[in-house]
Write a protein that holds these residues in place. Structure first.
Motif, PDB file in Angstrom:
ATOM      1  N   GLN A 103      39.977   5.000  69.122  1.00  0.00           N
ATOM      2  CA  GLN A 103      39.500   4.017  70.110  1.00  0.00           C
ATOM      3  C   GLN A 103      39.454   4.581  71.522  1.00  0.00           C
ATOM      4  O   GLN A 103      38.706   4.094  72.363  1.00  0.00           O
ATOM      5  N   LEU A 159      38.461  -3.960  71.824  1.00  0.00           N
ATOM      6  CA  LEU A 159      37.977  -3.864  70.449  1.00  0.00           C
ATOM      7  C   LEU A 159      38.496  -5.013  69.585  1.00  0.00           C
ATOM      8  O   LEU A 159      37.773  -5.520  68.710  1.00  0.00           O
ATOM      9  N   THR A 160      39.722  -5.431  69.823  1.00  0.00           N
ATOM     10  CA  THR A 160      40.271  -6.561  69.075  1.00  0.00           C
ATOM     11  C   THR A 160      39.450  -7.825  69.324  1.00  0.00           C
ATOM     12  O   THR A 160      39.164  -8.605  68.403  1.00  0.00           O
ATOM     13  N   ARG A 170      36.017  -7.602  67.536  1.00  0.00           N
ATOM     14  CA  ARG A 170      36.135  -7.876  66.097  1.00  0.00           C
ATOM     15  C   ARG A 170      36.296  -9.368  65.844  1.00  0.00           C
ATOM     16  O   ARG A 170      35.777  -9.904  64.856  1.00  0.00           O
ATOM     17  N   ARG A 171      37.014 -10.048  66.729  1.00  0.00           N
ATOM     18  CA  ARG A 171      37.164 -11.494  66.580  1.00  0.00           C
ATOM     19  C   ARG A 171      35.826 -12.205  66.746  1.00  0.00           C
ATOM     20  O   ARG A 171      35.508 -13.148  66.010  1.00  0.00           O
ATOM     21  N   SER A 200      32.707 -10.943  66.306  1.00  0.00           N
ATOM     22  CA  SER A 200      31.780 -10.657  65.209  1.00  0.00           C
ATOM     23  C   SER A 200      32.242  -9.437  64.427  1.00  0.00           C
ATOM     24  O   SER A 200      31.983  -8.300  64.840  1.00  0.00           O
ATOM     25  N   PRO A 201      32.923  -9.648  63.303  1.00  0.00           N
ATOM     26  CA  PRO A 201      33.362  -8.513  62.487  1.00  0.00           C
ATOM     27  C   PRO A 201      32.198  -7.623  62.054  1.00  0.00           C
ATOM     28  O   PRO A 201      32.354  -6.397  61.977  1.00  0.00           O
ATOM     29  N   PHE A 204      31.050  -5.606  65.065  1.00  0.00           N
ATOM     30  CA  PHE A 204      32.138  -4.688  65.405  1.00  0.00           C
ATOM     31  C   PHE A 204      32.088  -3.421  64.552  1.00  0.00           C
ATOM     32  O   PHE A 204      32.402  -2.333  65.036  1.00  0.00           O
ATOM     33  N   GLU A 205      31.705  -3.560  63.299  1.00  0.00           N
ATOM     34  CA  GLU A 205      31.673  -2.393  62.408  1.00  0.00           C
ATOM     35  C   GLU A 205      30.708  -1.322  62.909  1.00  0.00           C
ATOM     36  O   GLU A 205      30.917  -0.135  62.670  1.00  0.00           O
ATOM     37  N   ALA A 213      32.761   0.497  65.373  1.00  0.00           N
ATOM     38  CA  ALA A 213      33.785   1.277  64.677  1.00  0.00           C
ATOM     39  C   ALA A 213      33.199   2.533  64.049  1.00  0.00           C
ATOM     40  O   ALA A 213      33.803   3.617  64.093  1.00  0.00           O
ATOM     41  N   MET A 245      44.247  -3.897  63.327  1.00  0.00           N
ATOM     42  CA  MET A 245      44.017  -3.604  64.736  1.00  0.00           C
ATOM     43  C   MET A 245      45.303  -3.250  65.479  1.00  0.00           C
ATOM     44  O   MET A 245      45.253  -2.779  66.606  1.00  0.00           O
TER      45      MET A 245
END
Length: 271
Positions: free
Chosen positions: A103, A146-147, A150-151, A153-154, A157-158, A161, A200
């Motif tokens: 990260q 980043l957390t 992800r919350r 939109s997973p 977020f990918e 990542a 996370m």
């Protein structure tokens, strides 16, 4: 638990610098005019809240000079951006590289501070377009940012990542190549590298077993040290910190964990 009160109790890290480097390391400064091993890594390598970090314990166990080049919350960029530190590491007989998270590096989506890599500086246009609903001025640190992504939109977020993992692999290969000395990769933690899924709160963040395996052919050795249940059960016992630092200290390995890592590395490096 060991603390004395707000503003007191932390170890004397004796911060030092080497040559023209802008990075600060845990001291006292090691001599570079005799054979030495160099240890690069993050908060555990630095030895936050412990009197003797594992690099110092390796030096004590083997009698060999060890240069602690650990940086709290280090990413790969801090090392690749500092020619002085790269030269010191490249001058070592061997290097131990504690595996950092993915990260804390600049990439196509965002920029981090060049030395304090956990500091989020700015979102690039690509990330602002991908997460139009997010106000990036609210974030100071990469993990927090980043957390939240992800919350929100997973799925989106990918994409971020995947970019981070690819950039991490490229720069880790570049770091190992530029050192041009035997490098031992170190994984030290409560769990082995994950095969999948994502926690996370994990450290190193976003790094998988496949990523570690992809690096191993370029290295001299791989040390995987899983901190024992006994060491974990000690919590903050033997750690040195102020009352205000208690929450942070609870998240970091204590003296027993450092001793386990040091014992493994001392046996490996002394061969």
């Amino acid at each position: 638990m060991s603390f004395t009160g707000p503003g007191a109790g932390a170890p004397d890290y004796a911060p030092c610098r080497y040559g023209a480097s802008k990075l600060s390391f845990r001291g006292p400064a090691a001599r570079l005019d005799q054979p030495y091993w160099a240890m690069l890594g993050g908060t555990m390598t630095y030895g936050k809240f412990v009197e003797h970090a594992y690099p110092a314990l390796v030096a004590r166990a083997t009698g060999h000079t060890v240069v602690n080049l650990g940086i709290p919350n280090a990413g790969v960029d801090a090392y690749l951006g500092d020619p002085e530190v790269l030269a010191i590491a490249a001058g070592a007989e061997a290097v131990v590289l504690q595996i950092p998270g993915a990260q804390n590096l600049s990439n196509r989506y965002y920029r981090v501070h060049p030395r304090r890599n956990d500091r989020f500086l700015t979102a690039r246009p690509l990330l602002r377009m991908l997460f139009r609903e997010v106000d990036f001025t609210e974030f100071n640190f990469t993990r927090h940012m980043l957390t939240e992504l992800r919350r929100v939109s997973p799925l989106r977020f990918e994409r971020v990542a995947d970019e981070l993992r690819a950039a991490w692999l490229e720069r880790m290969h570049a770091l190992i190549e530029v050192l041009a000395v035997p490098v031992t990769l170190l994984w030290a933690g409560e769990n082995p590298p994950p095969d999948g899924g994502l926690d996370m709160a994990a450290d190193p963040l976003l790094v998988t077993r496949a990523m570690v395996d992809a690096l191993r052919p370029a290295t001299a050795a791989y040390a995987e040290v899983i901190i024992s249940a006994e060491a974990r059960a000690q919590g903050t016992e033997g750690m040195l910190f102020s009352a205000l630092d208690l929450p942070a200290a609870r998240l970091l390995p204590g003296p027993a964990a450092h001793a386990e890592v040091a014992a493994h590395l001392a046996a490996l490096l002394a061969r």
